[in-house]
Design a protein around this motif. Structure first.
Motif, PDB file in Angstrom:
ATOM      1  N   ASP A 153      -6.197  13.390   0.469  1.00  8.84           N
ATOM      2  CA  ASP A 153      -4.791  13.370   0.055  1.00  8.84           C
ATOM      3  C   ASP A 153      -3.848  13.095   1.212  1.00  8.84           C
ATOM      4  O   ASP A 153      -2.783  12.511   1.031  1.00  8.84           O
ATOM      5  N   ASP A 154      -4.224  13.510   2.401  1.00  6.88           N
ATOM      6  CA  ASP A 154      -3.351  13.261   3.548  1.00  6.88           C
ATOM      7  C   ASP A 154      -3.507  11.833   4.070  1.00  6.88           C
ATOM      8  O   ASP A 154      -2.534  11.181   4.431  1.00  6.88           O
ATOM      9  N   LYS A 156      -5.009   9.170   2.455  1.00  6.02           N
ATOM     10  CA  LYS A 156      -4.904   8.157   1.391  1.00  6.02           C
ATOM     11  C   LYS A 156      -5.755   6.919   1.680  1.00  6.02           C
ATOM     12  O   LYS A 156      -5.247   5.796   1.817  1.00  6.02           O
ATOM     13  N   ALA A 186      -8.802  15.610  -5.502  1.00  4.32           N
ATOM     14  CA  ALA A 186      -7.726  14.925  -4.792  1.00  4.32           C
ATOM     15  C   ALA A 186      -6.781  14.231  -5.761  1.00  4.32           C
ATOM     16  O   ALA A 186      -7.200  13.688  -6.783  1.00  4.32           O
ATOM     17  N   ALA A 187      -5.502  14.237  -5.414  1.00  3.54           N
ATOM     18  CA  ALA A 187      -4.519  13.521  -6.230  1.00  3.54           C
ATOM     19  C   ALA A 187      -4.605  12.023  -5.956  1.00  3.54           C
ATOM     20  O   ALA A 187      -4.433  11.206  -6.855  1.00  3.54           O
ATOM     21  N   HIS A 188      -4.888  11.675  -4.706  1.00 10.70           N
ATOM     22  CA  HIS A 188      -4.987  10.257  -4.346  1.00 10.70           C
ATOM     23  C   HIS A 188      -6.233   9.649  -4.977  1.00 10.70           C
ATOM     24  O   HIS A 188      -7.315  10.224  -4.919  1.00 10.70           O
TER      25      HIS A 188
END
Ligand code: AMP
Length: 634
Positions: A153-154, A156, A186-188
């Motif tokens: 997520d950080d 990407k 993860a959102a990504h």
């Protein structure tokens, strides 16, 4: 020490002139203009406008002279595989990997997350990214799914490169379920996952999002991918490191400054010459692996040895036999590994022909004096402790034997490396400390080339975390305590963030540990601060004995505990005496050998430490719990 002093002074007084000369060590496709852009402190931009490429400097540049020299020797005692790659073969493999990545859409400026065990493809993937101008972010293979998800997520990433499995101590660790879970958390949304199939966990290969590497490698077998010429200050990689908060901190490194600093370090500190062989026993997931398994040895034209396995399998002589077999000249590892090896049969070391070995380097954690003495005597070769951090990328303190053959000082990693304007400062006033006075180890602006350029995606965090903790000064804090002697040697006295305060006295847990390790019975020790209703905090020591515990004999154990406490009394005064000494047979550590002090402290205070995905062996926590549980008997 005049030569060293003059050298170092020049690097501080006139960094522009100093580093302009050093920059000639690497190939610049386009020459740089300004050596150092100081317009936005604390940010420093090195070799502005110069265009270069890390892969070109590590590999392509050597083809004219050393195409047939081994670039990489890979040994896995986990799988029994040994492979050698010449510079020409390495070049071909990197081109294949780069072509595969490019076919999956990876381009300059994209992030590629590499979640791999110690296999050659990890090195190929890093250098393929460098070739393409993509930014690699290697996540240590031992990290669990939540850590991986946070990094996804950080960072990407546009691509994740992984394998079916890692192996450690004979145990296969499936990676794909971890990647699966991380991707789900993860959102990504990462578009592609490239899978290196080691055939260790074949049942996992059918997950829908995976792209198998091998068929693509075949397809691009003869590919040639040109190097992207990057501006010196473009990011080369992001490497996450833990801070005091839960959010991972992405240490961002540049291209040109890193290449120059590593090349300089290879001469001044490691004394590695083209054609030498260097064995750095670390993991590509750590900064030591980035700098001294992958980039520095190759930039300097050496052969690098990459090892998958533990130091004691099939037996405790394996590393020494590797030195003999591959005529290793330079070895680099962490003190923890040596403490493990110290417990092995000494005949294993003696049996190997170590005549090729010139120097052993150690870093990553404090080198205790007994271990330093043991290995120095056992090898009869220089043992060079060196001190640095993920953030700095290369040693801050060492014995720069390539500049001047300064003597070792037991207990000290040495003197400041060129370019590091190091000052021990009073933590309350920010003023420089006198010789012999303890303070915070800080670096004045500018940090030399090779150090982090910022926190990935968060310039403000770079300033607020690293440049704002010392009062009245904008200086970089290492968060380590240190003391410097009249000759410039620095001794590290523990983390400022592991400080304990006993009855108003500040104590470094490291100092107490040193005192305890000087006792002949002690193999390893961790000291933590625990709440004390009267003194605020008290020190508690967890000790691993050299021989088996005196289990059956409580009076013998009590005697030894008292004796250990007295040892601290004698060396540091009664204020530092641990309130309790607890015997355990192992200590909780991360896989890179760092003590999990916070976890130990939590248990000592009757709290649970929470999730510890980086722990080497969770059984160690139970050990601590059990030992604390029978405290009444002590
Ligand atoms: P890392 O960034 O994980 O490599 O951790 C860096 C930290 O490890 C430093 O800030 C020190 O606290 C410690 N460290 C690294 N090398 C040494 C050394 N040679 N002696 C003492 N402590 C060290």
């Amino acid at each position: 020490m005049t030569r060293y002093r003059d050298f170092h002074r020049r690097s501080i007084d006139n960094p522009e002139a100093f580093w302009r000369d050093e920059a000639q060590r690497i190939h610049w496709h386009t020459p740089f203009g300004t050596v150092l852009d100081r317009s936005k402190p604390p940010f420093a931009r090195w070799f502005v406008g110069g265009r270069t490429n890390l892969c070109h400097n590590a590999v392509d540049r050597h083809l004219a002279e050393r195409a047939q020299q081994n670039a990489l020797i890979y040994v896995s005692t986990e799988t029994g595989i040994e492979r050698h790659y010449t510079y020409a073969e390495l070049h071909a493999e990197i081109n294949r990997m780069a072509a595969v990545m490019r076919s999956l859409g990876v381009k300059r400026g994209d992030v590629v997350l590499i979640y791999l065990p110690m296999i050659p493809e990890a090195l190929f993937a890093m250098l393929a990214c460098a070739r393409l101008g993509a930014i690699h972010s290697v996540v240590f293979g031992g990290f669990a799914a939540p850590n991986l998800a946070a990094r996804i997520d950080d960072a990407k990433p546009a691509l994740i490169v992984t394998a079916d499995a890692g192996a450690r101590g004979g145990k296969v660790i499936d990676y794909t379920p971890l990647v699966d879970e991380a991707l789900a958390r993860a959102a990504h949304k990462t578009p592609h996952v490239l899978l290196i199939d080691r055939q260790l966990a074949p049942e996992r290969l059918n997950a829908p999002y995976l792209v198998a590497y091998e068929p693509l490698r075949e397809q691009f077998f003869n590919a040639h991918v040109p190097c992207e010429w990057l501006e010196s200050n473009e990011p080369s990689y992001v490497l996450y490191t833990s801070g005091t908060t839960g959010k991972p901190k992405g240490v961002q490194r540049d291209v040109g400054g890193y290449a120059v600093a590593l090349a300089a370090s290879m001469e001044y500190i490691f004394q590695g010459k083209p054609g030498d062989t260097m064995f750095t026993a670390s993991d590509v997931g750590w900064v030591v692996g980035h700098s001294y398994i992958v980039y520095a040895p190759l930039i300097a034209g050496l052969t690098t040895v990459m090892y998958e396995g533990t130091p004691i399998r099939p037996d405790g002589g394996i590393w020494w036999r590797l030195v003999e077999q591959h005529k290793i000249n330079i070895m680099f590892t962490a003190p923890t590994a040596l403490r493990v090896l110290k417990k092995q049969d000494p005949a294993l070391l003696k049996a190997a022909d170590l005549s090729s070995l010139r120097t052993l380097f150690l870093a990553g954690e404090p080198l205790d004096e007994p271990t330093a003495e043991w290995i120095t005597n056992a090898l009869s070769k220089p043992v060079i402790d060196n001190y640095w951090q993920t953030e700095t990328g290369w040693p801050m303190l060492a014995i720069p034997r390539g500049i001047e053959d300064l003597p070792n000082k037991l207990g000290s990693p040495g003197v400041p490396s060129v370019g590091y304007n190091l000052t021990i400062r009073d933590e309350l006033t920010g003023e420089p400390c006198a010789v012999g006075e303890k303070g915070v180890l800080t670096l004045d602006y500018p940090l030399p080339p090779g150090c982090m350029s910022t926190v990935w995606g968060d310039d403000r965090r770079f300033v607020s975390t690293y440049w704002s903790s010392v009062p009245n000064q904008q200086v970089y804090s290492t968060f380590d305590w240190g003391v410097q002697d009249e000759n410039g040697y620095v001794t590290i006295l523990g983390r400022t963030d592991d400080v304990i305060n006993v009855a108003g006295h500040r104590l470094g847990t490291r100092e107490i540990e040193e005192a305890l390790s000087s006792h002949a019975a002690v193999a390893e020790v961790a000291v933590v601060g625990v709440n004390d209703p009267v003194k605020g905090q008290a020190a508690m020591a967890f000790v691993v004995l050299r021989s088996a515990q005196p289990e059956g004999d409580p009076s013998e154990r009590a005697r030894l505990e008292a004796e250990l406490a007295m040892t601290v009394d004698r060396q540091l005064g009664s204020i530092a005496r641990p309130a309790r000494v607890v015997m355990v047979s192992m200590l909780p550590k991360t896989r890179s050998g760092k003590l999990l002090r916070r976890a130990i402290a939590a248990l000592a205070e009757g709290r649970e430490p929470g999730e510890l995905p980086t722990i080497e062996d969770p059984a160690a926590l139970q050990q601590v719990r059990d030992a604390l549980g029978d405290g009444g008997k002590n």
